[in-house]
Design an enzyme around this catalytic site. Sequence first.
Site, short mmCIF file in Angstrom:
data_model
loop_
_atom_site.label_atom_id
_atom_site.label_comp_id
_atom_site.label_asym_id
_atom_site.label_seq_id
_atom_site.Cartn_x
_atom_site.Cartn_y
_atom_site.Cartn_z
N HIS A 191 -3.30 7.09 2.59
CA HIS A 191 -3.72 5.79 2.05
C HIS A 191 -5.14 5.50 2.54
O HIS A 191 -5.46 5.70 3.70
CB HIS A 191 -2.75 4.71 2.51
CG HIS A 191 -3.22 3.33 2.18
ND1 HIS A 191 -3.69 2.98 0.94
CD2 HIS A 191 -3.31 2.20 2.95
CE1 HIS A 191 -4.04 1.71 0.94
NE2 HIS A 191 -3.83 1.22 2.15
N ASN A 246 -10.06 -0.32 -0.15
CA ASN A 246 -8.60 -0.24 -0.13
C ASN A 246 -8.05 -0.74 -1.46
O ASN A 246 -8.13 -1.93 -1.76
CB ASN A 246 -8.10 -1.10 1.04
CG ASN A 246 -6.58 -1.08 1.18
OD1 ASN A 246 -5.86 -0.62 0.30
ND2 ASN A 246 -6.10 -1.61 2.30
N CYS A 279 0.81 -1.23 0.00
CA CYS A 279 0.00 0.00 0.00
C CYS A 279 0.84 1.27 0.00
O CYS A 279 0.33 2.35 -0.30
CB CYS A 279 -0.95 0.02 1.19
SG CYS A 279 -2.07 -1.37 1.21
N1 ACO Z 1 -18.45 -8.67 8.92
C1 ACO Z 1 -18.90 -8.94 10.16
N2 ACO Z 1 -18.09 -9.27 11.17
C2 ACO Z 1 -16.76 -9.29 10.91
C3 ACO Z 1 -16.23 -9.00 9.64
C4 ACO Z 1 -17.13 -8.69 8.62
N3 ACO Z 1 -16.73 -8.40 7.36
N4 ACO Z 1 -14.89 -9.11 9.70
C5 ACO Z 1 -14.58 -9.44 10.96
N5 ACO Z 1 -15.71 -9.57 11.69
C6 ACO Z 1 -15.83 -9.90 13.10
C7 ACO Z 1 -14.64 -10.62 13.63
O1 ACO Z 1 -14.73 -12.02 13.34
C8 ACO Z 1 -14.73 -10.34 15.11
O2 ACO Z 1 -15.68 -11.20 15.67
P1 ACO Z 1 -15.44 -11.81 17.16
O3 ACO Z 1 -15.39 -10.60 18.05
O4 ACO Z 1 -16.62 -12.66 17.33
O5 ACO Z 1 -14.13 -12.52 17.07
C9 ACO Z 1 -15.30 -8.92 15.16
O6 ACO Z 1 -15.90 -8.70 13.87
C10 ACO Z 1 -14.26 -7.85 15.41
O7 ACO Z 1 -13.13 -8.10 14.56
P2 ACO Z 1 -11.86 -7.16 14.55
O8 ACO Z 1 -10.87 -7.71 13.59
O9 ACO Z 1 -11.42 -6.90 15.95
O10 ACO Z 1 -12.51 -5.81 13.98
P3 ACO Z 1 -11.83 -4.43 13.80
O11 ACO Z 1 -12.64 -3.39 14.44
O12 ACO Z 1 -10.36 -4.46 14.08
O13 ACO Z 1 -11.98 -4.18 12.22
C11 ACO Z 1 -10.62 -4.31 10.24
C12 ACO Z 1 -11.38 -5.09 11.30
C13 ACO Z 1 -11.63 -3.46 9.49
C14 ACO Z 1 -9.95 -5.28 9.30
C15 ACO Z 1 -9.59 -3.38 10.90
O14 ACO Z 1 -8.84 -4.12 11.83
C16 ACO Z 1 -8.65 -2.75 9.91
O15 ACO Z 1 -9.00 -1.87 9.18
N6 ACO Z 1 -7.36 -3.14 9.94
C17 ACO Z 1 -6.34 -2.51 9.13
C18 ACO Z 1 -6.40 -2.87 7.69
C19 ACO Z 1 -5.38 -2.03 6.97
O16 ACO Z 1 -5.18 -0.88 7.25
N7 ACO Z 1 -4.69 -2.52 6.04
C20 ACO Z 1 -3.69 -1.63 5.44
C21 ACO Z 1 -2.76 -2.25 4.71
S1 ACO Z 1 -3.51 -3.31 3.50
C22 ACO Z 1 -2.24 -3.72 2.39
O17 ACO Z 1 -1.13 -3.38 2.56
C23 ACO Z 1 -2.62 -4.64 1.23
#
Ligand code: ACO
Length: 330
Positions: free
Chosen positions: A257, A287, A115
């Site tokens: 980003h 993204n 990214c």
């Molecule tokens: N729909 C519904 N529930 C979901 C989904 C979904 N799509 N995805 C995950 N959940 C659930 C999980 O299973 C978890 O359930 P549990 O509590 O029963 O275990 C709950 O939601 C919370 O999951 P978290 O992973 O803690 O959610 P979070 O608030 O962290 O959001 C996310 C997840 C959106 C992926 C976030 O962590 C994020 O944005 N991370 C960074 C991603 C990023 O910036 N990437 C950049 C680089 S990408 C690259 O270089 C290619």
Amino acid sequence: MKRPFAELSGTGSYAPPRVMTNDEFSKILDTSDQWIRDRTGIRERRVSSKEESNACMGKAAALQVLEENGLTPMDLDAIVYATASPDRLLPSQACDLQAILGAKNAAAFDVGAACSGFVFALNVAEGLIASEQGKNVLVVAAEKLTSIMDWSDRTTAVLFGDGAGATLVRPVANSKGRGILSSYMKSDGTLAELLYRPGGGATHPPSPELLTDHSYYIKMAGREVFKAAVLSMADACDQALQRAGLTAGDIDLLIPHQANIRIIEATAKHAGVPMDKVYVNVDRFGNTSAASIAIALDEAVKTGRLKAGMTVMFVAFGAGFTWASMVVRW
Ligand code: ACO
């Protein structure tokens, strides 16, 4: 030598026409529009067709940049291509673009920084200009992430989209202070396995198992990546401002980003840039990895958000981990 050596001239982008909404994901995965919007800010993303290869999308963006600069492909000295989702593993995506553009005089190569790829590629392009290895360096950032994401994994599939952006890096022409004022790049390979594609490379070459274990898709430990992204992008903003001798108040537009609106808001808050000076399109594109800042830049220019004389800061974070920033007087 003293900066600026190089300026960005012209922008282009390409977004596949196919729009996929969150509701469509909720029909194939255990997810909802509400969850995706609340946690990421994403409402929809673009999904490329089989015919819309990474190179085709990159070419569409590149042609706009060439036209805006009154150049032909033969005028290009180098093509620096940022992507994490090339059409094939060998040769580079840049060489495939060079061939379909007919840019016979260019050196062409890829930059692999996920990214952060566009900002890394701009840095490399600036270096080529400063060392007088060329005058017209095309920087393209394009992704076909929907081909390398696991459509059955709700924790990653809902995040990514496809698209391309491009710009030209050239020596500063009767400057008026225009050009790249500062830049910063950093990496931490010890954290690679928080965001990676385990299979399909030379150490885990294609095998029958690979087809069923999904290891050639993007895997991400979302929560850990989130925390690292916030800290790293904060560091990158500080560094770019300090190196340019500027403060947050000097920034007219921040283009971060586009991974997650919560990361964008945290980055802007740390940098001290109000949200009305932050470009956001993660709601419409998701993204798009390396392409995200390049697409946002083109939109910002074409909609008049970024005008000549303004100061813009790019900040990125991605797999590697990699993070980078750049301050440019437009
Ligand atoms: N729909 C519904 N529930 C979901 C989904 C979904 N799509 N995805 C995950 N959940 C659930 C999980 O299973 C978890 O359930 P549990 O509590 O029963 O275990 C709950 O939601 C919370 O999951 P978290 O992973 O803690 O959610 P979070 O608030 O962290 O959001 C996310 C997840 C959106 C992926 C976030 O962590 C994020 O944005 N991370 C960074 C991603 C990023 O910036 N990437 C950049 C680089 S990408 C690259 O270089 C290619």
